[in-house]
Scaffold this motif. Structure first.
Motif, PDB file in Angstrom:
ATOM      1  N   ARG A 196     -23.814 -15.878  -8.814  1.00 13.77           N
ATOM      2  CA  ARG A 196     -24.954 -15.092  -8.333  1.00 13.77           C
ATOM      3  C   ARG A 196     -26.026 -15.971  -7.695  1.00 13.77           C
ATOM      4  NH1 ARG A 196     -26.609 -10.349  -8.127  1.00 13.77           N
ATOM      5  NH2 ARG A 196     -24.786  -9.622  -9.283  1.00 13.77           N
ATOM      6  N   GLN A 197     -26.274 -17.138  -8.270  1.00 11.48           N
ATOM      7  CA  GLN A 197     -27.299 -18.013  -7.706  1.00 11.48           C
ATOM      8  C   GLN A 197     -26.931 -18.441  -6.284  1.00 11.48           C
ATOM      9  OE1 GLN A 197     -28.172 -21.416 -10.119  1.00 11.48           O
ATOM     10  NE2 GLN A 197     -29.803 -22.157  -8.795  1.00 11.48           N
ATOM     11  N   ARG A 198     -25.669 -18.763  -6.089  1.00 12.71           N
ATOM     12  CA  ARG A 198     -25.214 -19.151  -4.746  1.00 12.71           C
ATOM     13  C   ARG A 198     -25.307 -17.972  -3.792  1.00 12.71           C
ATOM     14  NH1 ARG A 198     -19.376 -22.094  -3.669  1.00 12.71           N
ATOM     15  NH2 ARG A 198     -19.509 -22.249  -1.386  1.00 12.71           N
ATOM     16  N   PHE A 199     -24.948 -16.792  -4.290  1.00  9.52           N
ATOM     17  CA  PHE A 199     -25.006 -15.596  -3.448  1.00  9.52           C
ATOM     18  C   PHE A 199     -26.444 -15.287  -3.046  1.00  9.52           C
ATOM     19  CE2 PHE A 199     -25.505 -10.891  -3.373  1.00  9.52           C
ATOM     20  CZ  PHE A 199     -24.831 -10.663  -2.182  1.00  9.52           C
ATOM     21  N   GLU A 200     -27.378 -15.375  -4.001  1.00 13.09           N
ATOM     22  CA  GLU A 200     -28.772 -15.094  -3.688  1.00 13.09           C
ATOM     23  C   GLU A 200     -29.304 -16.088  -2.671  1.00 13.09           C
ATOM     24  OE1 GLU A 200     -30.473 -12.539  -4.401  1.00 13.09           O
ATOM     25  OE2 GLU A 200     -28.964 -11.636  -5.715  1.00 13.09           O
ATOM     26  N   SER A 201     -28.841 -17.324  -2.751  1.00 21.83           N
ATOM     27  CA  SER A 201     -29.260 -18.321  -1.774  1.00 21.83           C
ATOM     28  C   SER A 201     -28.798 -17.933  -0.373  1.00 21.83           C
ATOM     29  CB  SER A 201     -28.696 -19.692  -2.160  1.00 21.83           C
ATOM     30  OG  SER A 201     -29.007 -20.654  -1.185  1.00 21.83           O
ATOM     31  N   ILE A 202     -27.561 -17.430  -0.290  1.00 21.48           N
ATOM     32  CA  ILE A 202     -27.041 -16.981   1.007  1.00 21.48           C
ATOM     33  C   ILE A 202     -27.822 -15.770   1.504  1.00 21.48           C
ATOM     34  CG2 ILE A 202     -25.020 -16.024   2.177  1.00 21.48           C
ATOM     35  CD1 ILE A 202     -23.291 -17.650   0.229  1.00 21.48           C
ATOM     36  N   ARG A 203     -28.129 -14.848   0.576  1.00 23.63           N
ATOM     37  CA  ARG A 203     -28.897 -13.665   0.946  1.00 23.63           C
ATOM     38  C   ARG A 203     -30.264 -14.071   1.490  1.00 23.63           C
ATOM     39  NH1 ARG A 203     -27.897  -8.546  -1.191  1.00 23.63           N
ATOM     40  NH2 ARG A 203     -29.929  -8.082  -0.252  1.00 23.63           N
ATOM     41  N   GLN A 204     -30.889 -15.033   0.842  1.00 21.31           N
ATOM     42  CA  GLN A 204     -32.193 -15.490   1.311  1.00 21.31           C
ATOM     43  C   GLN A 204     -32.091 -16.098   2.703  1.00 21.31           C
ATOM     44  OE1 GLN A 204     -33.721 -18.140  -1.688  1.00 21.31           O
ATOM     45  NE2 GLN A 204     -33.818 -16.537  -3.251  1.00 21.31           N
ATOM     46  N   THR A 205     -30.963 -16.770   2.944  1.00 21.08           N
ATOM     47  CA  THR A 205     -30.750 -17.353   4.269  1.00 21.08           C
ATOM     48  C   THR A 205     -30.687 -16.268   5.331  1.00 21.08           C
ATOM     49  OG1 THR A 205     -29.566 -19.253   3.352  1.00 21.08           O
ATOM     50  CG2 THR A 205     -29.188 -18.741   5.670  1.00 21.08           C
ATOM     51  N   TYR A 206     -29.974 -15.184   5.034  1.00 25.55           N
ATOM     52  CA  TYR A 206     -29.869 -14.106   6.012  1.00 25.55           C
ATOM     53  C   TYR A 206     -31.182 -13.343   6.146  1.00 25.55           C
ATOM     54  CZ  TYR A 206     -24.957 -14.771   6.916  1.00 25.55           C
ATOM     55  OH  TYR A 206     -23.757 -15.300   7.331  1.00 25.55           O
ATOM     56  N   ASP A 207     -31.933 -13.244   5.048  1.00 27.95           N
ATOM     57  CA  ASP A 207     -33.264 -12.657   5.152  1.00 27.95           C
ATOM     58  C   ASP A 207     -34.132 -13.518   6.060  1.00 27.95           C
ATOM     59  OD1 ASP A 207     -32.513 -10.640   3.466  1.00 27.95           O
ATOM     60  OD2 ASP A 207     -33.413 -11.526   1.673  1.00 27.95           O
ATOM     61  N   LEU A 208     -33.983 -14.842   5.898  1.00 29.41           N
ATOM     62  CA  LEU A 208     -34.731 -15.774   6.732  1.00 29.41           C
ATOM     63  C   LEU A 208     -34.355 -15.616   8.198  1.00 29.41           C
ATOM     64  CD1 LEU A 208     -36.814 -18.061   6.203  1.00 29.41           C
ATOM     65  CD2 LEU A 208     -34.903 -19.659   6.334  1.00 29.41           C
ATOM     66  N   PHE A 209     -33.078 -15.329   8.438  1.00 24.73           N
ATOM     67  CA  PHE A 209     -32.630 -15.125   9.817  1.00 24.73           C
ATOM     68  C   PHE A 209     -33.356 -13.944  10.453  1.00 24.73           C
ATOM     69  CE2 PHE A 209     -29.802 -12.893  12.761  1.00 24.73           C
ATOM     70  CZ  PHE A 209     -29.604 -13.885  13.700  1.00 24.73           C
ATOM     71  N   GLY A 210     -33.496 -12.849   9.697  1.00 19.33           N
ATOM     72  CA  GLY A 210     -34.218 -11.696  10.224  1.00 19.33           C
ATOM     73  C   GLY A 210     -35.666 -12.022  10.527  1.00 19.33           C
ATOM     74  N   ASP A 211     -36.290 -12.806   9.653  1.00 21.14           N
ATOM     75  CA  ASP A 211     -37.672 -13.208   9.892  1.00 21.14           C
ATOM     76  C   ASP A 211     -37.778 -14.127  11.108  1.00 21.14           C
ATOM     77  OD1 ASP A 211     -38.297 -11.783   7.635  1.00 21.14           O
ATOM     78  OD2 ASP A 211     -38.364 -13.542   6.313  1.00 21.14           O
ATOM     79  N   LEU A 212     -36.767 -14.991  11.283  1.00 24.09           N
ATOM     80  CA  LEU A 212     -36.779 -15.896  12.434  1.00 24.09           C
ATOM     81  C   LEU A 212     -36.669 -15.109  13.731  1.00 24.09           C
ATOM     82  CD1 LEU A 212     -36.744 -18.747  13.612  1.00 24.09           C
ATOM     83  CD2 LEU A 212     -34.271 -18.797  13.258  1.00 24.09           C
ATOM     84  N   ARG A 213     -35.847 -14.081  13.730  1.00 22.01           N
ATOM     85  CA  ARG A 213     -35.729 -13.245  14.934  1.00 22.01           C
ATOM     86  C   ARG A 213     -37.085 -12.652  15.315  1.00 22.01           C
ATOM     87  NH1 ARG A 213     -35.457  -8.095  15.328  1.00 22.01           N
ATOM     88  NH2 ARG A 213     -35.021  -7.855  13.111  1.00 22.01           N
ATOM     89  N   GLN A 214     -37.835 -12.179  14.327  1.00 23.13           N
ATOM     90  CA  GLN A 214     -39.153 -11.629  14.602  1.00 23.13           C
ATOM     91  C   GLN A 214     -40.095 -12.714  15.105  1.00 23.13           C
ATOM     92  OE1 GLN A 214     -40.566  -9.514  11.148  1.00 23.13           O
ATOM     93  NE2 GLN A 214     -38.732  -8.232  11.004  1.00 23.13           N
TER      94      GLN A 214
END
Length: 619
Positions: A333-351
């Motif tokens: 789960r910790q690794r998965f949450e890290s990946i999720r945060q990365t993709y959340d970061l991607f959305g923020d970067l697009r903005q």
């Protein structure tokens, strides 16, 4: 009570009529043929309503019907009651006396159903995916053995029509294994009554081969070979599964095994059996194929509380196994949450890219002539001030941009902003080199080349000379295409710099012919230059070789006076690093340039602002 004797003669003719219906299904469209089956069922059993009902993701729907009117649909009719209560035929002679159905809206309200009977629609792999249901508004007696047989036969005919086409993701037409819908439904049943302390429910997700390997099989041998591969894989898995487990297929290469609590203790045995089964090649068209099978394991309730989340966890674990080059992995789960945060970061970067003001900015690290210390250029370094996270390191967000289409507009903004900032700095007798980092996707983009063409036209007027920094790996990819683009840029007067030299291919053959102007020695060699003899040999040899081939040499990561002196003595042309200056915002770099030019107006006068600063270079 209904008169069973009145129904019996009709049932005896059922097989003949069903044979006629079966012939009809060959020629008629599927929907019309299923309606005829419903018509036949209503006629055979003398009931006003007959329905072929399927289930998908907890939703029941009517695939075909006889006697079903809009009033029943409006009343909430969405399929057969009790569709999976039993794997066999269900008969309820009087619904008002049955605790399961007495409160059903269609029993207490219109059309006031009193009799209900149904037979399961079963796939070839033995999984029920729906029911053929009979309804009557009057109470009736039990069905005779012949009538029960006829109802089963009709359900079988319906299933033979449905299965070759799949059931909305329920049955795979190649392996005849059920899909995600049955997995979801079975999981829901398994966790009913599950209490704390009970053995877990395990889900195993198997990728029987790499997606690329399946594509290669299709390319070389055709789709029939890929179907043979799937069927062979399903057969091997079936032999490993104990009673009570459920095998489903999510895609041509992904299968899932659901282990109920009752067989949870056999997880390690099943896992090992499955992995061992795929170590032997699968023969397709007389060609033995060695498959790179990977497995992910997730458990309820530890990893997820619903079927979709459990499936996601198992699939994620299988991906981790492939990334880590191991046979199997448990959901992390910790690794998965890290990946999720990365993709959340991607959305923020697009903005941020769409509206860069206030979030994106540039800082500039000076580059100075090693012999005199006079500034010759700057490297533009991107910074992101996230509204919630604060300053995000470039190592966290630049790779995200490079993996997507964001790298194009992001690099365009960096180049435009760097040119804009540099135009405000003090003029000099010599052009100021402004270096920006670009990726492979930038080089391959025709739009990027066009934009650089426009900036190149401004160089003489603004006193700015643009320099493109590329890593070795980019330069060694698609040599013909990349090198042609770089030669075009050089013809425009744009410098090309090989960034991080020594960490990539470092091929002497390529170095001899590279369309570049500058070789930049990576900071990993410069950082311990004073104490590491091997690095000293590498750096000195690189300087000698590059200069002999006509390149200018830049050393980055210079953090001490000693390293600066060594590099200057060895003939390095340009120095960059914290010993010279930290990266500075655009409004501060003008003052730094003014002071630098004053300090270096006479040879030997160069004194860096922070000559003893020796910290890790985070530029």
């Amino acid at each position: 009570m209904s008169d069973d004797r009145a129904m019996a003669p009709v049932a005896e003719t059922g097989r003949l009529q069903m044979s006629e219906c079966s012939e009809l299904t060959v020629a008629a469209p599927r929907e019309r043929a299923l309606d005829r089956i419903a018509d036949l069922a209503a006629h055979l059993f003398e009931v006003p309503i007959a329905v072929v009902s399927l289930v998908n993701d907890h939703r029941y729907w009517v695939e075909a019907s006889h006697g079903l009117d809009f009033a029943m649909v409006d009343a909430g009719f969405d399929g057969c009651p009790l569709p999976f209560e039993s794997d066999g035929v269900v008969v309820v002679e009087d619904t008002t006396e049955d605790a399961r159905l007495s409160d059903h809206p269609l029993v207490v309200g219109q059309p006031h159903i009193r009799f209900y009977a149904s037979a399961p629609l079963v796939t070839r792999s033995g999984h029920a995916v729906g029911r053929l249901c009979l309804f009557d508004r009057r109470q009736r007696g039990a069905l005779s053995p012949k009538q029960l047989s006829s109802l089963r036969e009709l359900a079988h005919v319906a299933m033979e029509l449905i299965e070759p086409h799949g059931v909305h993701g329920y049955v795979d037409p190649t392996t005849h294994l059920p899909g995600r819908s049955l997995l979801t439904h079975t999981f829901k049943r398994l966790i009913e009554g599950h209490e704390a302390g009970d053995p877990p429910v395990h889900l195993l997700a198997l990728e029987v081969c790499d997606p690329e390997q399946l594509n290669e099989v299709i390319r070389l041998f055709g789709h029939p070979a890929a179907e043979m591969l799937q069927r062979a894989a399903a057969g091997r898995m079936t032999k490993c599964l104990p009673s009570g487990t459920v095998l489903t297929q999510m895609s041509p290469i992904r299968f899932c095994v659901l282990l109920p609590s009752g067989v949870a203790s056999e997880l390690s045995v099943v896992r090992q059996c499955l992995l061992t089964a795929f170590r032997e090649p699968i023969t397709v068209d007389s060609i033995p194929l060695v498959l790179n099978t990977k497995m992910g394991v997730a458990s309820y309730p530890h990893d997820a509380e619903d079927a979709d989340s459990l499936l996601q966890a198992a699939v994620v674990a299988s991906h981790h196994a492939r990334e880590d080059k191991v046979d199997w992995a448990v959901f992390d789960r910790q690794r998965f949450e890290s990946i999720r945060q990365t993709y959340d970061l991607f959305g923020d970067l697009r903005q941020a890219v769409e509206a860069p003001d206030g979030q994106l900015s540039l800082v500039y690290q000076p580059k100075v002539v090693a012999a005199t210390g006079r500034i010759v250029g700057v490297e533009a370094l991107l910074r992101w001030n996230h509204p919630r996270l604060g300053n995000v390191p470039p190592s966290d967000f630049v790779p995200l941009a490079e993996q997507s289409a964001l790298i194009g507009p992001l690099t365009d903004w960096v180049v435009a902003q760097a040119i804009k900032d540099a135009a405000e700095w003090p003029a000099s007798d010599e052009p100021l080199i402004v270096a920006v980092n670009v990726s492979m996707k930038n080089i391959q983009s025709a739009g990027f080349l066009e934009s650089l063409t426009e900036y190149a036209k401004l160089q003489d007027r603004t006193g700015i000379r643009l320099e493109i920094e590329l890593t070795e790996s980019v330069l060694m990819t698609n040599l013909g295409e990349v090198w042609e683009t770089l030669n075009t840029l050089r013809a425009m007067g744009i410098n090309i710099s090989i960034d991080d030299y020594g960490t990539g291919h470092s091929s002497l053959v390529y170095l001899r012919n590279l369309p570049a102007d500058v070789v930049k020695i990576d900071k990993s060699f410069v950082g311990i230059l004073e104490t590491d003899e091997r690095d000293q040999i590498i750096v000195r040899s690189t300087i000698d070789l590059a200069k002999a081939l006509g390149f200018k040499v830049v050393a980055e990561g210079v953090e001490t006076a000693a390293a600066s002196k060594i590099l200057r003595d060895w003939g390095c042309d340009v120095l960059q690093g914290y010993f010279i200056s930290r990266p500075l915002p655009a409004h501060e770099i003008a003052r730094w340039m003014k002071n630098n030019r004053a300090n270096t107006s006479r040879p030997g006068r160069f004194v860096p602002e922070k000559p003893t600063l020796a910290i890790t270079n985070t530029a």
